[in-house]
Design a protein around this motif. Structure first.
Motif, PDB file in Angstrom:
ATOM      1  N   TYR A  37      59.977  -9.487  27.642  1.00  0.00           N
ATOM      2  CA  TYR A  37      58.698  -8.560  27.024  1.00  0.00           C
ATOM      3  C   TYR A  37      58.855  -7.022  27.688  1.00  0.00           C
ATOM      4  N   GLY A  76      57.199  -6.828  19.160  1.00  0.00           N
ATOM      5  CA  GLY A  76      56.897  -7.448  20.763  1.00  0.00           C
ATOM      6  C   GLY A  76      55.566  -7.564  20.691  1.00  0.00           C
ATOM      7  N   SER A 280      62.009 -18.362  19.463  1.00  0.00           N
ATOM      8  CA  SER A 280      61.881 -17.314  20.097  1.00  0.00           C
ATOM      9  C   SER A 280      62.888 -16.319  20.235  1.00  0.00           C
ATOM     10  N   LEU A 284      62.377 -12.132  19.550  1.00  0.00           N
ATOM     11  CA  LEU A 284      62.605 -11.495  20.807  1.00  0.00           C
ATOM     12  C   LEU A 284      64.214 -10.702  20.914  1.00  0.00           C
TER      13      LEU A 284
END
Length: 314
Positions: A37, A76, A280, A284
C-alpha cells in the motif's frame, strides 16, 4: 423468517475474511501488505507530481496517465482500511452501509480505470494512425470533455444497483469472501429477489468492461495495420514501443478481473484462500504495477524521476 429477525440481519455487520487458516501469521502478512500500500501511494503520487511539475509532460498522453494514477490512488484508499485493518487486528467486521459504500467505490473505480485505458488506447491510435492531426484532435478542451465523460460514466450508472443493496434482506451467513466488499458477494447473502441486481450488474459489466476491452482490441488491430504499412522497420519498432506501457497496463488490469470472475463463477469448490488471493490481486496489482510500468517504460517519466531523485540526493 420474521420481520424482526430480518431487520437484525440487515443491521448487523458483515464478517471480513482475511487469509483463512493463516490467522496466526497475520502480523507477518500485514508487513508486506502495508509495504505494498505504501508503494501504491508513493508511486502514484510520484507520477502525479512529475506530470504536474514538468511542463514538457503537459500532453494528452500524460494527462490520461495522470487520470490513471489518480484512479489507482483512490482504489488503494478505498480498500486500505479493511484490508490492513483485519491483518493488523483493528477490525473484524464492517457495517452494511460501509460495505455498500465501499462496493460502490471499488466497482466505480474499476469502471473508471477501464474507461481511462480506453481513452489511452484512443490516444495511441490517433498518435500512430493520424499523427499530423494529433494536436488538433486531442485538444485541452477535448481531453477535459473525455475526463468528464469518464467520471459521469463511472459514477452515475452504478447507483441504481448499489442503492438497492440497502433494501435487500440478508438471511444467509454474513461472511464476506474477501477483506473488502463486492456487489456479487453481498447479493450472494441475500434472500430477496436479486434479479434486478443480477441483470443490471451484468449489463454494467458488458457495457463497461467488456465493451471497453473490445474497443481497445479494435484500436490495436488498426494500430498494427497502420504500423505494418510503414516501410522502415526501425520506424515500425519505434511506433510499437510507444504502446508497450499501455499494453502492459491493460494486461495488469484485465487479467486479474478475468481471474477473479472465473473463480467466483466456477471456483466454488476451491479453497477460500484462493478467493482471497485473487481478490487481493484484483485490487492491488494494477495500482502497484502501473507506476512501475510507466516509470520504467516511458522515457520522459523515467528521466524526470531520475532527475528528481538525483537532485534530492545532491
Amino acid at each position: 423468517m420474521s420481520a424482526i429477525s430480518i431487520s437484525n440481519f440487515n443491521s448487523s455487520g458483515f464478517i471480513l475474511t482475511g487469509f483463512p487458516g493463516l490467522e496466526v501469521d497475520y502480523l507477518w502478512i500485514a508487513i508486506p501488505f502495508t509495504s505494498i500500500y505504501g508503494i501504491v501511494f508513493l508511486g502514484n503520487c510520484l507520477v502525479l507530481h512529475v506530470i504536474r511539475t514538468e511542463p514538457s509532460l503537459h500532453q494528452p498522453m500524460f494527462y490520461f496517465l495522470a487520470m490513471l494514477a489518480l484512479t489507482d490512488l483512490c482504489m488503494g484508499l478505498s480498500t486500505m482500511y479493511t484490508v490492513l485493518g483485519i491483518l493488523w487486528g483493528f477490525i473484524q467486521e464492517i457495517s452494511l452501509d460501509a460495505c455498500i459504500a465501499q462496493s460502490y467505490f471499488i466497482h466505480g473505480l474499476s469502471f473508471m480505470e477501464s474507461s481511462v485505458l480506453l481513452a489511452m488506447a484512443f490516444d495511441r491510435y490517433i498518435a500512430i494512425c493520424h499523427p499530423l492531426h494529433y494536436s488538433s484532435i486531442l485538444t485541452q478542451d477535448k481531453i477535459m470533455k473525455i475526463g468528464m465523460a469518464i467520471l459521469c460514466r463511472s459514477t452515475l450508472l452504478i447507483p441504481p444497483v448499489i442503492i438497492r443493496l440497502k433494501f435487500l434482506n440478508y438471511c444467509h451467513p454474513h461472511i464476506l469472501s474477501h477483506s473488502f466488499c463486492l456487489h456479487q458477494d453481498l447479493i450472494r447473502m441475500a434472500c430477496s429477489d436479486i434479479r434486478f441486481n443480477s441483470i443490471y450488474g451484468l449489463a454494467l459489466v458488458i457495457s463497461n468492461l467488456l465493451l471497453d476491452s473490445v474497443l481497445i482490441l479494435i484500436s490495436y488491430i488498426m494500430i498494427l495495420h497502420a504500423v505494418l504499412a510503414i516501410a522502415s522497420q526501425e520506424e515500425r519498432i519505434k511506433s510499437l514501443q510507444t504502446c508497450v506501457s499501455h499494453i502492459c497496463a491493460v494486461s495488469v488490469f484485465y487479467i486479474p478481473i478475468i481471474g477473479l470472475t472465473m473463480v467466483h463463477r466456477f471456483g466454488k469448490h476451491l479453497s477460500p484462500l484462493v478467493h482471497v488471493l485473487m481478490g487481493s490481486i484484483y485490487i492491488l496489482f494494477p495500482p502497484l504495477m502501473n507506476p512501475i510500468i510507466y516509470s520504467i517504460k516511458t522515457q520522459q517519466i523515467r528521466r524526470r524521476v531520475q532527475r528528481l531523485f538525483f537532485l534530492k540526493v545532491m
